[in-house]
Design a protein around this motif. Sequence first.
Motif, mmCIF file in Angstrom:
data_model
loop_
_atom_site.group_PDB
_atom_site.id
_atom_site.type_symbol
_atom_site.label_atom_id
_atom_site.label_comp_id
_atom_site.label_asym_id
_atom_site.label_seq_id
_atom_site.Cartn_x
_atom_site.Cartn_y
_atom_site.Cartn_z
ATOM 1 N N LYS A 138 26.276 3.329 5.850
ATOM 2 C CA LYS A 138 26.323 4.179 7.050
ATOM 3 C C LYS A 138 25.454 5.422 6.896
ATOM 4 N N ASP A 139 25.541 6.057 5.745
ATOM 5 C CA ASP A 139 24.792 7.296 5.528
ATOM 6 C C ASP A 139 23.288 7.068 5.583
ATOM 7 N N ARG A 140 22.844 5.925 5.084
ATOM 8 C CA ARG A 140 21.413 5.674 4.991
ATOM 9 C C ARG A 140 20.894 4.707 6.049
ATOM 10 N N GLY A 141 21.788 4.264 6.927
ATOM 11 C CA GLY A 141 21.363 3.370 7.996
ATOM 12 C C GLY A 141 20.813 2.053 7.494
ATOM 13 N N MET A 142 21.467 1.471 6.484
ATOM 14 C CA MET A 142 20.993 0.227 5.886
ATOM 15 C C MET A 142 21.352 -0.983 6.742
ATOM 16 N N PHE A 143 20.585 -2.050 6.583
ATOM 17 C CA PHE A 143 20.849 -3.357 7.184
ATOM 18 C C PHE A 143 21.016 -3.276 8.701
ATOM 19 N N ALA A 163 13.258 -15.025 3.394
ATOM 20 C CA ALA A 163 14.045 -15.928 4.236
ATOM 21 C C ALA A 163 13.739 -15.754 5.716
ATOM 22 N N ASP A 164 13.439 -14.533 6.135
ATOM 23 C CA ASP A 164 13.175 -14.259 7.553
ATOM 24 C C ASP A 164 11.689 -14.031 7.822
ATOM 25 N N GLY A 165 10.823 -14.547 6.939
ATOM 26 C CA GLY A 165 9.379 -14.362 7.114
ATOM 27 C C GLY A 165 8.804 -13.533 5.986
ATOM 28 N N ASP A 166 7.976 -12.553 6.342
ATOM 29 C CA ASP A 166 7.405 -11.663 5.336
ATOM 30 C C ASP A 166 8.507 -10.810 4.704
ATOM 31 N N ILE A 167 8.259 -10.378 3.478
ATOM 32 C CA ILE A 167 9.237 -9.555 2.774
ATOM 33 C C ILE A 167 9.354 -8.181 3.425
ATOM 34 N N ASP A 168 10.566 -7.819 3.786
ATOM 35 C CA ASP A 168 10.855 -6.493 4.341
ATOM 36 C C ASP A 168 11.192 -5.582 3.163
ATOM 37 N N GLU A 169 10.272 -4.698 2.819
ATOM 38 C CA GLU A 169 10.459 -3.873 1.624
ATOM 39 C C GLU A 169 11.619 -2.898 1.778
ATOM 40 N N ARG A 170 11.858 -2.420 2.983
ATOM 41 C CA ARG A 170 12.988 -1.533 3.197
ATOM 42 C C ARG A 170 14.298 -2.281 2.946
ATOM 43 N N ASP A 171 14.361 -3.510 3.429
ATOM 44 C CA ASP A 171 15.545 -4.337 3.218
ATOM 45 C C ASP A 171 15.730 -4.625 1.732
ATOM 46 N N PHE A 172 14.628 -4.895 1.038
ATOM 47 C CA PHE A 172 14.671 -5.133 -0.408
ATOM 48 C C PHE A 172 15.264 -3.927 -1.137
#
Length: 475
Positions: free
Chosen positions: A458-463, A293-302
């Motif tokens: 919060k612990d893993r700094g996601m999103f 949706a925001d361009g190339d696939i962000d594997e970390r976001d996935f």
Amino acid sequence: MYQKLTPKQKALTINLDPTIYGTFAEIGAGQETVRHFFRAGGASGTIAKAMSAYDKDFSDAIYGKEVKNRYVTQNRLRKMLRYEVSLIEERISRENSPNRKFFSYANTVTTINFDKTLKGHGWVGIRFQVKENEDYNEVVIHVKFKENDATLQQETLGNLGVNLIFGAFTYFDNPRRLIESLYDDVATDNLEIDMIDFSGPAFAYVDNRLMSLQLVKNNMTDAVIFNSQGNNMLPADVLYKKNIFAVRGSFRPVTKVNIDMLRNGMDMFLKDAICTQEETEVLIEITISNLRADGDIDERDFLDRVDVLGKLGYTVIISNFSEYYRLIDYFSHYTNGDIGVAMGVNNMLMVFDEKYYKDLSGGILEAFGKFFRNGMRVYLYPYKDPETHELLNSENLKVEESLKELYKYFKLNNRIVDIKNYDPEFLEIYSREILRKIACNVSGWENQVPEGVAEMIKDRGMFGYKQELSLKQFS
């Protein structure tokens, strides 16, 4: 871009490497892979043994019997790989064969039947060493044949086997390239790879979910599935003869709305289908188009998304099905059971948008024929407009004038039903607003996601979450 070698060139390269030595065990489609190595020349230093235990009794005497007499299985393949490697270790002295990296290649497949009603499928794998004193690694894949001729399928299998062996020894440090190389001299129209699994010390850093993502991203398959533990699953094993209930979304992050929609929609589905939860496979679907949706696939976001869903205990399917009818059509290839889908009002409006079906000769009618097949039901979750505060459901949903009668037909026949047992407070939750607050480190979103999710983010700094630094750290 790497230089593509022909199967003969790859086989010769392996044959000319004095450190590579192993066995071939091929069941079900001839000895198509080892044939390449014999024909390439110089095979005497590479091939310890080539065998094909076609007869089931003889095969059982070597590898043991299988549950329910199923021979084209992952379990059978791994038995073959490990048994053959153990024979090499037992019969070949390391002292007399220094610097040798042992391997075993195996496949167990069934090609197209005489009536051409079953295209055929199989398991292909290699167990190999990167260094002589290291533990073994494995690469295992499941394939589905698409060609309508057994001889052509055998040739395709032979090329695939050569690619796998060459890739294992050449690209073990680059699994993505290894996956891409599997289709050298193999057309995606001829073969589908719908499951892959890497294991062993050479792949200790590999996340198999990312490898599954490559299969869909590279159009090698339409969908991949992994369970809540993150293990790759064969779609046929998960879906075969099951009732299926699915929810599509971005889950960035998963919210209480998503869970409320799933749980209440699921309750209604179980009553309508007259089945139990044990008889039903619940799937969370994320599409490739959503990941892009925001361009190339962000594997970390996935991984962030599927990690959270896994923590909540859900099985995830990643697909390239932008349109819902393609998802239902996919499910129907595996089961004749009941299928239900929970979705929001906005998604339903997209389902009734004719622009998505211009490529179909039958247009929207063809799409709906596939979408509402076999009693499939949509469980519709209401939507509260944040500006007008109007509550939208199946009763006041506005479709195009030309489609109103079609919509009424599905509504009157209970193919579109409202989820009525929902929590009104959740209608004020919007995932984009939650994501904005997380990225901007604004509080107030924590109670809008399922229990345990906020702590994980919060612990893993996601999103994009950034923990505020306490002044005490600098005092």
